[in-house]
Design an enzyme around this catalytic site. Structure first.
Site, PDB file in Angstrom:
ATOM      1  N   HIS A 111       0.817  -1.210   0.000  1.00 15.95           N
ATOM      2  CA  HIS A 111       0.000   0.000   0.000  1.00 15.95           C
ATOM      3  C   HIS A 111       0.858   1.270   0.000  1.00 15.95           C
ATOM      4  O   HIS A 111       0.479   2.264  -0.620  1.00 15.95           O
ATOM      5  CB  HIS A 111      -0.971  -0.038   1.174  1.00 15.95           C
ATOM      6  CG  HIS A 111      -1.995  -1.119   1.028  1.00 15.95           C
ATOM      7  ND1 HIS A 111      -2.465  -1.858   2.092  1.00 15.95           N
ATOM      8  CD2 HIS A 111      -2.627  -1.606  -0.071  1.00 15.95           C
ATOM      9  CE1 HIS A 111      -3.344  -2.739   1.663  1.00 15.95           C
ATOM     10  NE2 HIS A 111      -3.458  -2.618   0.340  1.00 15.95           N
ATOM     11  N   ASP A 168      -3.729  -8.820  -7.353  1.00 15.76           N
ATOM     12  CA  ASP A 168      -3.352  -9.199  -5.980  1.00 15.76           C
ATOM     13  C   ASP A 168      -4.094 -10.473  -5.588  1.00 15.76           C
ATOM     14  O   ASP A 168      -4.976 -10.459  -4.735  1.00 15.76           O
ATOM     15  CB  ASP A 168      -3.710  -8.035  -5.039  1.00 15.76           C
ATOM     16  CG  ASP A 168      -3.272  -8.271  -3.612  1.00 15.76           C
ATOM     17  OD1 ASP A 168      -2.562  -9.260  -3.355  1.00 15.76           O
ATOM     18  OD2 ASP A 168      -3.650  -7.472  -2.748  1.00 15.76           O
ATOM     19  N   HIS A 190      -8.454  -8.328  -7.894  1.00 17.30           N
ATOM     20  CA  HIS A 190      -8.729  -9.226  -6.761  1.00 17.30           C
ATOM     21  C   HIS A 190      -8.928  -8.344  -5.525  1.00 17.30           C
ATOM     22  O   HIS A 190      -8.079  -8.285  -4.642  1.00 17.30           O
ATOM     23  CB  HIS A 190      -7.575 -10.188  -6.518  1.00 17.30           C
ATOM     24  CG  HIS A 190      -7.257 -11.120  -7.646  1.00 17.30           C
ATOM     25  ND1 HIS A 190      -6.611 -10.716  -8.810  1.00 17.30           N
ATOM     26  CD2 HIS A 190      -7.488 -12.455  -7.800  1.00 17.30           C
ATOM     27  CE1 HIS A 190      -6.451 -11.758  -9.607  1.00 17.30           C
ATOM     28  NE2 HIS A 190      -6.966 -12.820  -9.017  1.00 17.30           N
ATOM     29  N   SER A 229      -6.666  -2.540  -0.514  1.00 18.99           N
ATOM     30  CA  SER A 229      -6.324  -1.740  -1.685  1.00 18.99           C
ATOM     31  C   SER A 229      -7.497  -0.931  -2.228  1.00 18.99           C
ATOM     32  O   SER A 229      -7.306   0.215  -2.653  1.00 18.99           O
ATOM     33  CB  SER A 229      -5.747  -2.639  -2.780  1.00 18.99           C
ATOM     34  OG  SER A 229      -4.547  -3.245  -2.346  1.00 18.99           O
TER      35      SER A 229
END
Length: 276
Positions: free
Chosen positions: A18, A160, A41, A97
């Site tokens: 992040h 991800d 994802h 995210s």
């Protein structure tokens, strides 16, 4: 390896991922042109660090809970993203995210989220209520290609996966190759866990053979020597990172290494061009 987001929320991999995502998007936003951000994802979007799944692993103690009190100002943007979802002083909630990307949106930008797991997709829609994000419930690799090229001239695709399937890396490699044919100048970020060094070296060689001119590999190894059978860290493949991002990267990586090194280990975090 099963790496569902909810069990590992706020761990060291999340801190690195992040922090770098924020720096990457901010670098792209130095130009006024609109961005499309796509998360293939997306997971649940928001996680309770005191909940059953995150509590079972306790990995946040070595991740976000170490980064928040760290005094290095280079981590301020990351800390602000976590604090934005926590009304009080305690960090009980952790932004995945989707929430991190939503916080970065300008009026001209758009956010597309995808989560195939039905229950996670339902939770994601609730977590993103009040944001302009569009939420899909599709196969991640099908959506990745279907959304390219985006409607805006520039964008970022974040990949991800949980690495539950044995063919996950093969699907990523094949889809990335197809994506580059459709959108050669696009920015793509692929997260991966570091557990089996030999298998990872083989995967990097497969990616190298794709011949992508600008493919940056960032790797965060937690321990000074491999811990067999354990999670040893995580990394990111970043396709077409902007110059402003790569120029600012070394001090940020050092700040992350220092904040996250386990007790008794110095840790290592490196960035190198694949094929260089």
């Amino acid at each position: 390896m099963n790496y569902r987001h909810s069990f590992h929320a706020g761990n060291s991999a999340d801190v690195v991922k992040h922090s770098l995502l924020i720096a990457l998007v901010r670098a792209l936003q130095r130009k006024q042109g609109a961005l499309t951000l796509i998360d293939t994802h997306a997971g649940c979007g928001l996680y309770d660090l005191e909940g059953e799944e995150a509590g079972r692993t306790g990995e946040a103690a070595q991740g976000v809970l170490r980064a928040l009190p760290d005094p290095n100002p280079l981590l301020d943007d990351y800390r602000a993203a976590v604090q934005a979802v926590n009304p009080g002083a305690d960090a009980r909630l952790y932004p995945g995210s989707p929430h991190v990307l939503a916080q970065l949106l300008r009026p001209q930008d758009s956010l597309i989220l995808n989560e195939k797991h039905p229950e996670d997709a339902r939770v994601l829609r609730g977590a993103m209520r009040g944001t302009p994000a569009a939420v899909h419930e599709r196969d991640a690799y099908e959506l990745w290609l279907a959304m390219l090229p985006p409607r805006t001239p520039r964008g970022v695709v974040v990949v991800d996966p949980p690495y539950e399937q044995l063919d996950e890396r093969a699907r990523i490699t094949a889809t990335l190759a197809a994506a580059m044919r459709k959108w050669a100048h696009g920015v793509t970020v692929i997260w991966y866990p570091l557990k089996d060094r030999a298998a990872h070296v083989r995967w990097k060689e497969q990616l190298r053979k794709l011949g992508i001119p600008k493919l940056l590999c960032v790797e965060h190894w937690l321990y000074d020597a491999d811990q067999p059978g354990l999670y040893n860290g995580a990394g990111l493949f970043i396709v077409n990172p902007p110059y402003a991002f790569t120029e600012d990267l070394p001090p940020l990586l050092e700040a992350l290494r220092a904040a996250l090194a386990p007790e008794g280990h110095s840790g290592a975090i490196t960035a190198a061009w694949l094929g260089a």
